[in-house]
Design a protein around this motif. Structure first.
Motif, PDB file in Angstrom:
ATOM      1  N   THR A  25       0.840  -1.209   0.000  1.00 55.26           N
ATOM      2  CA  THR A  25       0.000   0.000   0.000  1.00 55.26           C
ATOM      3  C   THR A  25       0.865   1.246   0.000  1.00 55.26           C
ATOM      4  OG1 THR A  25      -1.727  -1.201   1.200  1.00 55.26           O
ATOM      5  CG2 THR A  25      -1.848   1.214   1.215  1.00 55.26           C
ATOM      6  N   ALA A  26       1.932   1.230   0.793  1.00 51.48           N
ATOM      7  CA  ALA A  26       2.838   2.382   0.828  1.00 51.48           C
ATOM      8  C   ALA A  26       3.428   2.646  -0.551  1.00 51.48           C
ATOM      9  CB  ALA A  26       3.948   2.141   1.851  1.00 51.48           C
ATOM     10  N   ARG A  27       3.792   1.582  -1.253  1.00 50.83           N
ATOM     11  CA  ARG A  27       4.346   1.758  -2.609  1.00 50.83           C
ATOM     12  C   ARG A  27       3.297   2.330  -3.550  1.00 50.83           C
ATOM     13  NH1 ARG A  27       6.495  -3.362  -1.321  1.00 50.83           N
ATOM     14  NH2 ARG A  27       5.042  -4.465  -2.701  1.00 50.83           N
ATOM     15  N   CYS A  28       2.063   1.854  -3.435  1.00 52.55           N
ATOM     16  CA  CYS A  28       0.988   2.365  -4.299  1.00 52.55           C
ATOM     17  C   CYS A  28       0.719   3.840  -4.008  1.00 52.55           C
ATOM     18  CB  CYS A  28      -0.287   1.548  -4.093  1.00 52.55           C
ATOM     19  SG  CYS A  28      -0.223  -0.135  -4.749  1.00 52.55           S
ATOM     20  N   ILE A  29       0.734   4.202  -2.734  1.00 54.57           N
ATOM     21  CA  ILE A  29       0.499   5.600  -2.356  1.00 54.57           C
ATOM     22  C   ILE A  29       1.616   6.481  -2.904  1.00 54.57           C
ATOM     23  CG2 ILE A  29       0.461   7.181  -0.397  1.00 54.57           C
ATOM     24  CD1 ILE A  29      -1.015   4.949   1.159  1.00 54.57           C
ATOM     25  N   ASP A  30       2.853   6.002  -2.787  1.00 58.74           N
ATOM     26  CA  ASP A  30       3.980   6.778  -3.315  1.00 58.74           C
ATOM     27  C   ASP A  30       3.854   6.971  -4.826  1.00 58.74           C
ATOM     28  OD1 ASP A  30       5.081   6.928  -0.792  1.00 58.74           O
ATOM     29  OD2 ASP A  30       6.477   5.264  -1.088  1.00 58.74           O
ATOM     30  N   ARG A  31       3.284   5.968  -5.488  1.00 62.68           N
ATOM     31  CA  ARG A  31       3.188   5.995  -6.956  1.00 62.68           C
ATOM     32  C   ARG A  31       1.976   6.791  -7.430  1.00 62.68           C
ATOM     33  NH1 ARG A  31       2.581   0.539  -8.019  1.00 62.68           N
ATOM     34  NH2 ARG A  31       4.731   0.335  -7.320  1.00 62.68           N
ATOM     35  N   HIS A  32       0.819   6.587  -6.772  1.00 65.12           N
ATOM     36  CA  HIS A  32      -0.430   7.149  -7.278  1.00 65.12           C
ATOM     37  C   HIS A  32      -1.031   8.255  -6.397  1.00 65.12           C
ATOM     38  CE1 HIS A  32      -0.352   3.762  -9.994  1.00 65.12           C
ATOM     39  NE2 HIS A  32      -0.488   2.887  -9.014  1.00 65.12           N
ATOM     40  N   GLY A  33      -0.582   8.341  -5.147  1.00 63.30           N
ATOM     41  CA  GLY A  33      -1.237   9.246  -4.204  1.00 63.30           C
ATOM     42  C   GLY A  33      -2.313   8.507  -3.432  1.00 63.30           C
ATOM     43  N   VAL A  34      -2.619   8.981  -2.239  1.00 66.30           N
ATOM     44  CA  VAL A  34      -3.538   8.238  -1.372  1.00 66.30           C
ATOM     45  C   VAL A  34      -4.958   8.205  -1.916  1.00 66.30           C
ATOM     46  CG1 VAL A  34      -4.055  10.249   0.100  1.00 66.30           C
ATOM     47  CG2 VAL A  34      -4.287   7.921   1.022  1.00 66.30           C
ATOM     48  N   THR A  35      -5.414   9.295  -2.544  1.00 64.25           N
ATOM     49  CA  THR A  35      -6.805   9.347  -2.999  1.00 64.25           C
ATOM     50  C   THR A  35      -7.054   8.439  -4.200  1.00 64.25           C
ATOM     51  OG1 THR A  35      -6.364  11.277  -4.385  1.00 64.25           O
ATOM     52  CG2 THR A  35      -7.112  11.698  -2.132  1.00 64.25           C
ATOM     53  N   LYS A  36      -5.993   8.091  -4.941  1.00 56.54           N
ATOM     54  CA  LYS A  36      -6.158   7.252  -6.125  1.00 56.54           C
ATOM     55  C   LYS A  36      -5.743   5.803  -5.881  1.00 56.54           C
ATOM     56  CE  LYS A  36      -5.706  10.999  -9.490  1.00 56.54           C
ATOM     57  NZ  LYS A  36      -4.969  11.505 -10.674  1.00 56.54           N
ATOM     58  N   THR A  37      -5.345   5.494  -4.664  1.00 56.59           N
ATOM     59  CA  THR A  37      -4.946   4.125  -4.339  1.00 56.59           C
ATOM     60  C   THR A  37      -6.168   3.337  -3.886  1.00 56.59           C
ATOM     61  OG1 THR A  37      -2.683   4.731  -3.736  1.00 56.59           O
ATOM     62  CG2 THR A  37      -3.557   2.692  -2.791  1.00 56.59           C
ATOM     63  N   THR A  38      -6.425   2.236  -4.559  1.00 57.25           N
ATOM     64  CA  THR A  38      -7.574   1.398  -4.233  1.00 57.25           C
ATOM     65  C   THR A  38      -7.105   0.044  -3.715  1.00 57.25           C
ATOM     66  OG1 THR A  38      -7.734   0.375  -6.416  1.00 57.25           O
ATOM     67  CG2 THR A  38      -8.857   2.500  -6.104  1.00 57.25           C
ATOM     68  N   LEU A  39      -8.048  -0.684  -3.135  1.00 57.38           N
ATOM     69  CA  LEU A  39      -7.734  -2.022  -2.661  1.00 57.38           C
ATOM     70  C   LEU A  39      -7.315  -2.923  -3.827  1.00 57.38           C
ATOM     71  CD1 LEU A  39      -9.356  -3.704   0.295  1.00 57.38           C
ATOM     72  CD2 LEU A  39      -9.017  -5.088  -1.742  1.00 57.38           C
ATOM     73  N   SER A  40      -7.910  -2.695  -5.002  1.00 58.23           N
ATOM     74  CA  SER A  40      -7.507  -3.456  -6.194  1.00 58.23           C
ATOM     75  C   SER A  40      -6.055  -3.187  -6.565  1.00 58.23           C
ATOM     76  CB  SER A  40      -8.419  -3.101  -7.372  1.00 58.23           C
ATOM     77  OG  SER A  40      -9.742  -3.547  -7.150  1.00 58.23           O
ATOM     78  N   ASP A  41      -5.623  -1.918  -6.432  1.00 57.71           N
ATOM     79  CA  ASP A  41      -4.225  -1.592  -6.708  1.00 57.71           C
ATOM     80  C   ASP A  41      -3.290  -2.384  -5.798  1.00 57.71           C
ATOM     81  OD1 ASP A  41      -4.868   0.328  -8.660  1.00 57.71           O
ATOM     82  OD2 ASP A  41      -5.102   1.889  -7.136  1.00 57.71           O
ATOM     83  N   VAL A  42      -3.669  -2.446  -4.528  1.00 56.50           N
ATOM     84  CA  VAL A  42      -2.840  -3.157  -3.553  1.00 56.50           C
ATOM     85  C   VAL A  42      -2.787  -4.644  -3.894  1.00 56.50           C
ATOM     86  CG1 VAL A  42      -2.579  -3.767  -1.121  1.00 56.50           C
ATOM     87  CG2 VAL A  42      -3.334  -1.459  -1.761  1.00 56.50           C
ATOM     88  N   ALA A  43      -3.951  -5.228  -4.225  1.00 51.09           N
ATOM     89  CA  ALA A  43      -3.991  -6.645  -4.584  1.00 51.09           C
ATOM     90  C   ALA A  43      -3.128  -6.919  -5.815  1.00 51.09           C
ATOM     91  CB  ALA A  43      -5.434  -7.075  -4.838  1.00 51.09           C
ATOM     92  N   ASN A  44      -3.211  -6.045  -6.807  1.00 44.03           N
ATOM     93  CA  ASN A  44      -2.404  -6.220  -8.018  1.00 44.03           C
ATOM     94  C   ASN A  44      -0.914  -6.099  -7.717  1.00 44.03           C
ATOM     95  OD1 ASN A  44      -4.667  -6.580  -9.635  1.00 44.03           O
ATOM     96  ND2 ASN A  44      -4.817  -4.408 -10.172  1.00 44.03           N
ATOM     97  N   GLU A  45      -0.577  -5.179  -6.828  1.00 45.53           N
ATOM     98  CA  GLU A  45       0.828  -4.995  -6.447  1.00 45.53           C
ATOM     99  C   GLU A  45       1.407  -6.269  -5.842  1.00 45.53           C
ATOM    100  OE1 GLU A  45       4.388  -2.639  -5.722  1.00 45.53           O
ATOM    101  OE2 GLU A  45       2.627  -2.293  -6.984  1.00 45.53           O
ATOM    102  N   LEU A  46       0.564  -6.981  -5.117  1.00 44.67           N
ATOM    103  CA  LEU A  46       0.995  -8.203  -4.434  1.00 44.67           C
ATOM    104  C   LEU A  46       0.822  -9.458  -5.297  1.00 44.67           C
ATOM    105  CD1 LEU A  46      -0.571  -7.435  -0.963  1.00 44.67           C
ATOM    106  CD2 LEU A  46       1.874  -7.666  -1.420  1.00 44.67           C
ATOM    107  N   GLY A  47       0.026  -9.344  -6.354  1.00 50.38           N
ATOM    108  CA  GLY A  47      -0.275 -10.513  -7.163  1.00 50.38           C
ATOM    109  C   GLY A  47      -1.255 -11.454  -6.498  1.00 50.38           C
ATOM    110  N   VAL A  48      -2.214 -10.874  -5.753  1.00 54.97           N
ATOM    111  CA  VAL A  48      -3.233 -11.685  -5.073  1.00 54.97           C
ATOM    112  C   VAL A  48      -4.608 -11.137  -5.434  1.00 54.97           C
ATOM    113  CG1 VAL A  48      -1.692 -12.214  -3.144  1.00 54.97           C
ATOM    114  CG2 VAL A  48      -3.220 -10.236  -2.979  1.00 54.97           C
ATOM    115  N   THR A  49      -5.649 -11.827  -4.992  1.00 52.65           N
ATOM    116  CA  THR A  49      -7.009 -11.343  -5.222  1.00 52.65           C
ATOM    117  C   THR A  49      -7.385 -10.328  -4.150  1.00 52.65           C
ATOM    118  OG1 THR A  49      -8.024 -13.055  -3.846  1.00 52.65           O
ATOM    119  CG2 THR A  49      -7.640 -13.587  -6.176  1.00 52.65           C
ATOM    120  N   ARG A  50      -8.413  -9.534  -4.450  1.00 52.95           N
ATOM    121  CA  ARG A  50      -8.908  -8.590  -3.447  1.00 52.95           C
ATOM    122  C   ARG A  50      -9.390  -9.319  -2.206  1.00 52.95           C
ATOM    123  NH1 ARG A  50     -12.683  -3.873  -4.974  1.00 52.95           N
ATOM    124  NH2 ARG A  50     -14.188  -5.578  -5.175  1.00 52.95           N
ATOM    125  N   GLN A  51      -9.993 -10.497  -2.405  1.00 55.18           N
ATOM    126  CA  GLN A  51     -10.495 -11.252  -1.259  1.00 55.18           C
ATOM    127  C   GLN A  51      -9.368 -11.628  -0.302  1.00 55.18           C
ATOM    128  OE1 GLN A  51     -13.725 -11.567  -0.697  1.00 55.18           O
ATOM    129  NE2 GLN A  51     -13.171 -12.406   1.305  1.00 55.18           N
TER     130      GLN A  51
END
Length: 207
Positions: A25-51
């Motif tokens: 999540t920290a990497r996504c925030i650094d890349r996109h900003g907090v308002t544009k970071t979604t749970l899907s972004d975090v899941a994609n960053e990790l290579g896992v599902t949102r669930q």
């Protein structure tokens, strides 16, 4: 979840999974900003599902809060280093406040606390029991002999609450124009420092 999730390195424990989610999540925030970071972004960053992420955190705001909290730990280390050698209680509190007001908005992860609204550390969350207890523990790390200055554990809790309330005001509702460091230091020295110049009196009914 496919076997290629987590970059091919599944976490060994729930604690490791949570930390990797926080780091992603920290990497996504650094890349996109907090308002544009979604749970899907975090899941994609990790290579896992949102669930998979949902199993550890219910909301993206919960993960952002953890990113900010870990940033706070690093910030406290900086604050304590800044105050090294400042043993006078009043001077330490004033200089600590000036450092916080100047530095918090510039710290990428710590400044997230300013964007969490009432739930953040500088919103209504500033006066929760946990936040005040954290503030008191932070004061214990100051290079000050609080007992010799006449401050008890109860006093430190009250001081921590006042500091959190003042920081909330300075950070969430800054003056326009914002005071420079010298003016802010003078303001705090005039109105806050005197309360620490002598042993504080107990409030009625405080025990």
């Amino acid at each position: 979840m496919g076997h290629h999730g987590w970059g091919g390195r599944p976490p060994a424990s729930n604690a490791e999974a949570r930390q990797r989610i926080i780091d992603a999540t920290a990497r996504c925030i650094d890349r996109h900003g907090v308002t544009k970071t979604t749970l899907s972004d975090v899941a994609n960053e990790l290579g896992v599902t949102r669930q998979t992420v949902y199993r550890h955190f219910a909301r993206i705001s919960d993960i952002v809060g953890e990113v900010a909290a870990q940033g706070a730990e690093s910030f406290v280390d900086q604050l304590v280093a800044h105050l090294r050698g400042v043993t006078d209680p009043a001077e330490a509190v004033v200089e600590g406040m000036v450092f916080c007001v100047r530095t918090i908005p510039t710290e990428p992860h710590l400044s997230l606390l300013l964007q969490l609204g009432d739930s953040g550390a500088f919103g209504r969350g500033a006066t929760t029991g946990d936040a005040i207890a954290y503030g008191a523990r932070m004061l214990h790390r100051f290079p000050v002999d609080w007992a010799a200055a006449g401050l008890t554990e109860d006093d430190l809790g009250g001081l921590a609450e006042m500091i959190m309330r003042l920081l909330t005001s300075f950070l969430q509702n800054p003056s326009d124009p914002a005071p420079d460091e010298a003016r802010l230091r003078a303001l705090l020295t005039r109105w806050l420092a005197p309360a620490l110049a002598r042993p504080s009196a107990s409030l009625p009914g405080s025990g």
